[in-house]
Design a protein around this motif. Structure first.
Motif, PDB file in Angstrom:
ATOM      1  N   ARG A  71       0.774  -1.080  -0.057  1.00 31.47           N
ATOM      2  CA  ARG A  71      -0.139  -0.010  -0.023  1.00 31.47           C
ATOM      3  C   ARG A  71       0.972   1.406   0.055  1.00 31.47           C
ATOM      4  N   SER A  75      -0.160   3.019  -3.255  1.00 35.01           N
ATOM      5  CA  SER A  75      -1.546   3.434  -3.157  1.00 35.01           C
ATOM      6  C   SER A  75      -2.031   4.586  -3.854  1.00 35.01           C
ATOM      7  N   HIS A  76      -0.964   5.240  -4.708  1.00 34.42           N
ATOM      8  CA  HIS A  76      -1.342   6.116  -5.724  1.00 34.42           C
ATOM      9  C   HIS A  76      -2.145   5.685  -7.083  1.00 34.42           C
ATOM     10  N   ARG A  77      -2.149   4.267  -7.073  1.00 30.32           N
ATOM     11  CA  ARG A  77      -2.385   3.651  -8.588  1.00 30.32           C
ATOM     12  C   ARG A  77      -3.953   3.066  -7.781  1.00 30.32           C
ATOM     13  N   ARG A  78      -4.948   3.054  -8.989  1.00 27.68           N
ATOM     14  CA  ARG A  78      -6.260   2.394  -8.710  1.00 27.68           C
ATOM     15  C   ARG A  78      -6.023   1.190  -8.691  1.00 27.68           C
ATOM     16  N   THR A  79      -6.715   0.421  -7.794  1.00 33.60           N
ATOM     17  CA  THR A  79      -6.523  -1.001  -7.297  1.00 33.60           C
ATOM     18  C   THR A  79      -8.043  -1.838  -7.414  1.00 33.60           C
ATOM     19  N   TRP A  80      -8.303  -2.564  -8.368  1.00 31.55           N
ATOM     20  CA  TRP A  80      -9.284  -3.363  -8.188  1.00 31.55           C
ATOM     21  C   TRP A  80      -9.142  -4.483  -7.525  1.00 31.55           C
ATOM     22  N   ASP A  99      -3.792   0.504 -13.907  1.00 33.52           N
ATOM     23  CA  ASP A  99      -4.546  -0.256 -12.931  1.00 33.52           C
ATOM     24  C   ASP A  99      -3.897  -1.285 -12.335  1.00 33.52           C
ATOM     25  N   ILE A 118      -9.569  -1.107   0.210  1.00 28.95           N
ATOM     26  CA  ILE A 118     -10.106  -0.819  -1.331  1.00 28.95           C
ATOM     27  C   ILE A 118     -11.248  -0.184  -1.195  1.00 28.95           C
ATOM     28  N   GLU A 121     -16.401   0.654  -3.846  1.00 31.43           N
ATOM     29  CA  GLU A 121     -16.146   0.971  -5.199  1.00 31.43           C
ATOM     30  C   GLU A 121     -15.388   0.505  -6.074  1.00 31.43           C
ATOM     31  N   HIS A 122     -14.232  -0.192  -5.383  1.00 32.04           N
ATOM     32  CA  HIS A 122     -13.340  -1.047  -6.399  1.00 32.04           C
ATOM     33  C   HIS A 122     -13.051  -2.426  -6.009  1.00 32.04           C
TER      34      HIS A 122
END
Length: 160
Positions: A71, A75-80, A99, A118, A121-122
């Motif tokens: 993290r 953490s600056h990246r969108r994680t699904w 992503d 997370i 939403e993700h």
């Protein structure tokens, strides 16, 4: 690779053959692989080698000591988070370049702290048309997710 289209993160994987197959998939697709420790095996495991080590030299691999280290670094990246505990399917989201597609381990998925980090939403799932069956194999799930993300992100100049 400095800017892969897709990144895959495996949190505490337990089965070396699955991780080897995911590594092979990531090498072939040019996706970055994040391994979040602790692992349920050693990187030199013979089963890992048999499934994917011949591709390991071509793999963009990043290892993280634990969930918090991952993290802190990403953490600056969108994680699904791919989980059976989501209401939205992966078909309902639009992936963006860079992503991270996050998967829990084979036996337990991800703990509540990861779900909370997370957020709803993700969190997404791969639909299972047959009710009552637990889940798809980890390596298969990663393959489904990576190729859907690549399909969405494809350019006019594909490699094949």
């Amino acid at each position: 690779m400095s800017n892969p289209l897709v990144q895959v993160a495996l949190r505490c994987p337990e089965i070396p053959q699955n991780t080897g197959n995911v590594g092979r998939l990531c090498a072939i697709t040019g996706s970055r692989l994040h391994l979040i420790h602790p692992l349920g095996f050693t990187i030199t495991d013979r089963h890992l080698k048999r499934s994917g080590m011949d591709y390991w030299h071509s793999l963009d691999l990043h290892e993280h000591e634990n969930w918090q280290a991952f993290r802190n670094a990403e953490s600056h990246r969108r994680t699904w988070l791919f989980t059976t505990k989501a209401t939205r399917t992966f078909w309902d989201v639009s992936f963006a370049a860079g992503d991270i597609l996050l998967f829990g381990n084979e036996g337990h998925g991800c703990p509540e702290e990861v779900h909370e980090a997370i957020g709803d939403e993700h969190r997404i799932r791969i639909p299972h048309p047959r009710k009552g069956l637990r889940s798809i194999n980890l390596a298969t799930s990663v393959g489904i997710a990576v190729y859907e993300a690549l399909r969405q992100l494809r350019t006019d100049n594909p490699t094949d």
